[in-house]
Scaffold this motif. Structure first.
Motif, short mmCIF file in Angstrom:
data_model
loop_
_atom_site.label_atom_id
_atom_site.label_comp_id
_atom_site.label_asym_id
_atom_site.label_seq_id
_atom_site.Cartn_x
_atom_site.Cartn_y
_atom_site.Cartn_z
N THR A 72 0.83 -1.22 0.00
CA THR A 72 0.00 0.00 0.00
C THR A 72 0.86 1.26 0.00
OG1 THR A 72 -0.12 0.19 2.41
CG2 THR A 72 -1.78 -1.20 1.33
N PRO A 86 3.98 3.71 -1.59
CA PRO A 86 4.89 3.98 -2.71
C PRO A 86 6.35 3.94 -2.20
CG PRO A 86 3.76 6.00 -2.03
CD PRO A 86 3.19 4.88 -1.22
N GLU A 99 7.64 6.69 0.20
CA GLU A 99 7.05 6.60 1.56
C GLU A 99 7.71 5.45 2.33
OE1 GLU A 99 5.07 7.54 4.89
OE2 GLU A 99 5.19 8.78 3.09
N GLY A 124 -0.38 2.36 3.97
CA GLY A 124 -1.12 3.29 3.12
C GLY A 124 -2.59 2.88 3.03
N ASP A 125 -3.36 3.71 2.32
CA ASP A 125 -4.78 3.45 2.15
C ASP A 125 -5.06 3.32 0.66
OD1 ASP A 125 -7.53 3.45 1.97
OD2 ASP A 125 -7.82 5.07 3.42
N LEU A 126 -5.20 2.09 0.18
CA LEU A 126 -5.38 1.84 -1.26
C LEU A 126 -6.66 2.46 -1.80
CD1 LEU A 126 -4.11 -1.83 -1.75
CD2 LEU A 126 -3.03 0.30 -2.47
N LYS A 160 -8.18 5.21 -0.82
CA LYS A 160 -7.97 6.64 -0.98
C LYS A 160 -7.10 6.90 -2.22
CE LYS A 160 -6.65 8.63 2.85
NZ LYS A 160 -5.96 9.43 3.86
N ASP A 161 -6.07 6.08 -2.40
CA ASP A 161 -5.17 6.22 -3.55
C ASP A 161 -5.94 5.97 -4.85
OD1 ASP A 161 -3.14 6.73 -1.80
OD2 ASP A 161 -2.25 4.72 -1.92
N LYS A 162 -6.80 4.97 -4.84
CA LYS A 162 -7.59 4.62 -6.01
C LYS A 162 -8.52 5.78 -6.38
CE LYS A 162 -10.55 1.15 -5.89
NZ LYS A 162 -11.03 -0.23 -5.77
N LYS A 181 -8.13 8.92 -5.63
CA LYS A 181 -7.32 10.03 -6.11
C LYS A 181 -6.95 9.84 -7.58
CE LYS A 181 -2.93 11.62 -4.89
NZ LYS A 181 -1.84 11.59 -3.98
N LEU A 182 -6.53 8.61 -7.92
CA LEU A 182 -6.14 8.32 -9.29
C LEU A 182 -7.34 8.43 -10.25
CD1 LEU A 182 -3.66 5.35 -8.78
CD2 LEU A 182 -3.10 7.65 -9.53
#
Length: 167
Positions: free
Chosen positions: A103, A105, A108, A154-156, A158-160, A162-163
């Motif tokens: 999760t 990058p 990080e 991380g928070d997948l 939230k990342d998803k 954002k993308l």
């Protein structure tokens, strides 16, 4: 007989003082050692009161004096080395967990690994600065809790989101 009883008291007091000043023992170990001395003192006094001869008293005193000394804890340097080795092991575990965290990058992961190493360095110094067994134990316990806090998954989702928003 009174002289023997007084000597038992005197020796027990000396030993309790020695236990109190032993930096290699934790407070809990000191309490156990003191209780043992108290029990030995009561036992020796009881036997002395029942003794029939000077030789009996002398044997009781010899036994009391030979069994009285407490066993010091591990030398502080060894306690510190053991604690530091355990903290290093904990940091290695956390570093592996961060490395394997899908999760996060790369940048990080590097930040968190650096943080875990900084935490290890700080906690190791606290162990080295400790002046007695209780302080070593406290610094070690704090480090065991502190070092893992470097890993923040991380928070997948939230990342998803954002993308997707960027598309």
């Amino acid at each position: 007989r009174k002289t023997f009883l007084d000597n038992f008291e005197k020796e027990a007091k000396k030993e309790i003082e020695s236990i109190k000043n032993d930096v290699t023992l934790t407070d809990a170990e000191k309490a156990t050692a003191k209780a043992k001395v108290e029990a030995q003192l009561q036992e020796a006094k009881g036997k002395a009161k029942e003794s029939k001869s000077f030789d009996d008293l002398k044997n009781i005193q010899d036994k009391f004096n030979s069994e009285l000394p407490h066993t010091p804890g591990k030398p502080l340097k060894d306690q510190q080395s053991d604690a530091i080795a355990e903290l290093e092991k904990k940091q290695q575990e956390i570093e592996k967990a961060i490395e394997g965290d899908k999760t996060l990058p790369r940048d990080e992961k590097e930040k968190q690994i650096a943080d875990s190493k900084e935490r290890l360095k700080s906690d190791t110094q606290k162990v080295k600065d400790a002046k007695n067994a209780d302080a070593i134990k406290k610094a070690f316990e704090e480090g065991k809790v502190n070092i893992p806090q470097a890993h923040i998954p991380g928070d997948l989702n939230k990342d998803k989101e954002k993308l997707l928003a960027e598309l």
